[in-house]
Design a protein around this motif. Structure first.
Motif, PDB file in Angstrom:
ATOM      1  N   ILE A  27       0.825  -1.200   0.000  1.00  0.00           N
ATOM      2  CA  ILE A  27       0.000   0.000   0.000  1.00  0.00           C
ATOM      3  C   ILE A  27       0.863   1.255   0.000  1.00  0.00           C
ATOM      4  O   ILE A  27       0.456   2.314  -0.475  1.00  0.00           O
ATOM      5  N   PHE A  28       2.086   1.172   0.498  1.00  0.00           N
ATOM      6  CA  PHE A  28       2.989   2.315   0.486  1.00  0.00           C
ATOM      7  C   PHE A  28       3.644   2.506  -0.885  1.00  0.00           C
ATOM      8  O   PHE A  28       4.028   3.614  -1.237  1.00  0.00           O
ATOM      9  N   ALA A 230      -9.010   1.017   0.558  1.00  0.00           N
ATOM     10  CA  ALA A 230      -9.953   1.964  -0.040  1.00  0.00           C
ATOM     11  C   ALA A 230      -9.868   3.319   0.645  1.00  0.00           C
ATOM     12  O   ALA A 230      -9.847   4.374  -0.020  1.00  0.00           O
ATOM     13  N   LEU A 231      -9.806   3.328   1.965  1.00  0.00           N
ATOM     14  CA  LEU A 231      -9.698   4.591   2.699  1.00  0.00           C
ATOM     15  C   LEU A 231      -8.406   5.325   2.354  1.00  0.00           C
ATOM     16  O   LEU A 231      -8.405   6.543   2.134  1.00  0.00           O
ATOM     17  N   VAL A 232      -7.305   4.599   2.310  1.00  0.00           N
ATOM     18  CA  VAL A 232      -6.019   5.222   1.999  1.00  0.00           C
ATOM     19  C   VAL A 232      -6.018   5.769   0.576  1.00  0.00           C
ATOM     20  O   VAL A 232      -5.577   6.902   0.327  1.00  0.00           O
ATOM     21  N   ALA A 233      -6.514   4.986  -0.382  1.00  0.00           N
ATOM     22  CA  ALA A 233      -6.509   5.425  -1.780  1.00  0.00           C
ATOM     23  C   ALA A 233      -7.349   6.680  -1.969  1.00  0.00           C
ATOM     24  O   ALA A 233      -6.919   7.634  -2.635  1.00  0.00           O
ATOM     25  N   VAL A 234      -8.535   6.714  -1.392  1.00  0.00           N
ATOM     26  CA  VAL A 234      -9.405   7.889  -1.525  1.00  0.00           C
ATOM     27  C   VAL A 234      -8.749   9.109  -0.890  1.00  0.00           C
ATOM     28  O   VAL A 234      -8.724  10.204  -1.472  1.00  0.00           O
ATOM     29  N   PRO A 251       4.208   8.171  -1.981  1.00  0.00           N
ATOM     30  CA  PRO A 251       2.914   8.869  -2.044  1.00  0.00           C
ATOM     31  C   PRO A 251       2.277   9.158  -0.702  1.00  0.00           C
ATOM     32  O   PRO A 251       1.672  10.220  -0.530  1.00  0.00           O
ATOM     33  N   LEU A 252       2.388   8.263   0.261  1.00  0.00           N
ATOM     34  CA  LEU A 252       1.746   8.527   1.544  1.00  0.00           C
ATOM     35  C   LEU A 252       2.461   9.637   2.296  1.00  0.00           C
ATOM     36  O   LEU A 252       1.824  10.478   2.946  1.00  0.00           O
ATOM     37  N   ALA A 253       3.780   9.654   2.212  1.00  0.00           N
ATOM     38  CA  ALA A 253       4.534  10.743   2.831  1.00  0.00           C
ATOM     39  C   ALA A 253       4.233  12.062   2.144  1.00  0.00           C
ATOM     40  O   ALA A 253       4.054  13.102   2.798  1.00  0.00           O
TER      41      ALA A 253
END
Length: 412
Positions: A27-28, A230-234, A251-253
């Protein structure tokens, strides 16, 4: 007589091991290339749904088969028992090769976040450390997985909360065109982040009451992972948009930074490293158990079938897998390893669905959907990944034709 492994895992431990393999570095890392393939926010979210549907079909096939065949080896065992020795061997070969590449990718992710200048050295150290943990017994591995999963979920919750709070007015939104080809390739890349639920099935010989535990644990772990993804992607799409997401190395950072919370960037980086460790831990468990099963049947050296008399784990298989992964982590490239791994794992699950088709009419609709989905996603992957994966599978087929394996020894 073959020494059995110790049955010590219940539903919570099995779910945690599955989550440790799924809610990890995928996911990261997988969101960015998937966004590039999808081309739009709507395309990326559609791809996530497609990957989840294929994963669900695979998960149910694996759960049903694991309840019937509670042995180490997963689809290697199911293909052998339902379709014949060759298909079992091909599934085992695809899994071991594909997941070894995945192990290397996870180890390199650890190194890339903790010490980029010495990423390969840190990756090798991580492999050695987690091989030592697995050597001491699966129960200790399950305990470590529980700690890692809790930490990663906390980091992801912080990313989602901060991102939703920092969505800019008139931001990019979640619309855009949806192209079938881009969605399928993005789904194939995102599948890398889902492909961990079967770790529960490959540990079938170490699960208590497998007929009850495995069918409950597999879909539960998959459902939790889907909600998290789903929550992370949105959240990330609303802050960065698909174009910036596609070009982001972290992307998450970047999402928390764009949302105005730069102080959380080191926390997210640490979370990514911990997530990769969790995935690596579960991956090595699964690969070593499939190696054990193939060694028992004569397709790999017989010495790899040994079980430690005290810790009751396949210690030689674990050491061999750890050594191969350490070499790969010292020399491999992360992005290439992800595509190669996805191809091998999709072949593995295709055989799982074909095996589930033989269980009867009630199971066939999902099995057909899963088999077709695996084929479509594998074919849609980048051409280099498809060619490399097909080449390695061909090598395995030639090896099978030459050796044919030793006759299967008597089972206890």
């Amino acid at each position: 007589m073959t020494t059995p492994l110790r049955r010590s895992l219940g539903v919570p431990d099995a779910v945690v091991i599955g989550l440790g393999a799924m809610v990890g570095a995928g996911i990261f890392a997988a969101l960015a290339p998937a966004a590039g393939a999808a081309g739009s926010a709507a395309g990326l979210l559609t791809a996530l749904g497609v990957a989840a549907v294929v994963a669900y079909c695979n998960a149910m096939a694996s759960a049903r088969l694991a309840a019937l065949y509670p042995e180490s080896g997963g689809t290697y065992v199911y293909g052998r028992e339902r379709l014949g020795p060759f298909w079992g061997y091909l599934a085992g070969w695809a899994f071991v090769v594909g997941k070894t590449a995945s192990c290397a990718a996870m180890a390199l992710t650890v190194g890339g976040y903790l010490w980029p200048e010495r990423a390969h050295a840190v990756a090798v150290a991580a492999v050695v450390a987690l091989t030592a943990v697995n050597y001491r017994g699966v129960q200790k591995s399950a305990l470590l997985s529980r700690v890692i999963v809790a930490g990663v979920l906390a980091v992801l919750a912080a990313v989602v909360t901060v991102s939703f709070a920092g969505v800019p007015e008139g931001g990019p939104g979640l619309g855009g065109e949806v192209a079938a080809g881009g969605v399928l390739q993005a789904a194939g890349l995102l599948f890398f982040a889902f492909a961990g639920y079967a770790r529960i099935a490959t540990l079938g010989e170490e699960v208590r009451d497998p007929a009850r535990t495995i069918p409950r644990a597999v879909p539960l772990a998959l459902g939790i992972a889907l909600v998290v993804y789903a929550l992370v992607a949105v959240a990330v799409l609303l802050v960065l948009g698909p174009l910036a997401l596609a070009h982001s190395p972290a992307p998450l950072a970047d999402a928390v930074r764009a949302a105005g919370s730069s102080r959380l960037v080191p926390v997210v980086a640490a979370g990514a490293a911990v997530a990769a460790l969790g995935s690596l831990l579960s991956l090595v468990l699964g690969v070593s158990r499939t190696t054990l099963a193939m060694a028992r049947d004569g397709y790999l050296p017989a010495g790899l079938a040994a079980v430690h008399p005290r810790f009751r784990v396949p210690h030689r298989a674990e050491l061999a897998v750890g050594a191969v992964v350490a070499v790969a982590a010292a020399t491999a490239d992360v992005r290439g390893a992800i595509g190669f791994s996805s191809f091998g794992v999709l072949v593995y699950y295709g055989i799982a669905n074909a095996s589930a088709w033989t269980l009867g009419r009630r199971h066939r609709p999902l099995a057909v959907l899963g088999l077709a989905g695996c084929g479509a996603l594998a074919a849609a992957l980048p051409l280099a990944s498809v060619l490399a994966g097909a080449g390695v599978l061909a090598v395995g087929v030639v090896a099978y034709a030459v050796s044919r394996g030793r006759p299967a020894p008597p089972r206890p």
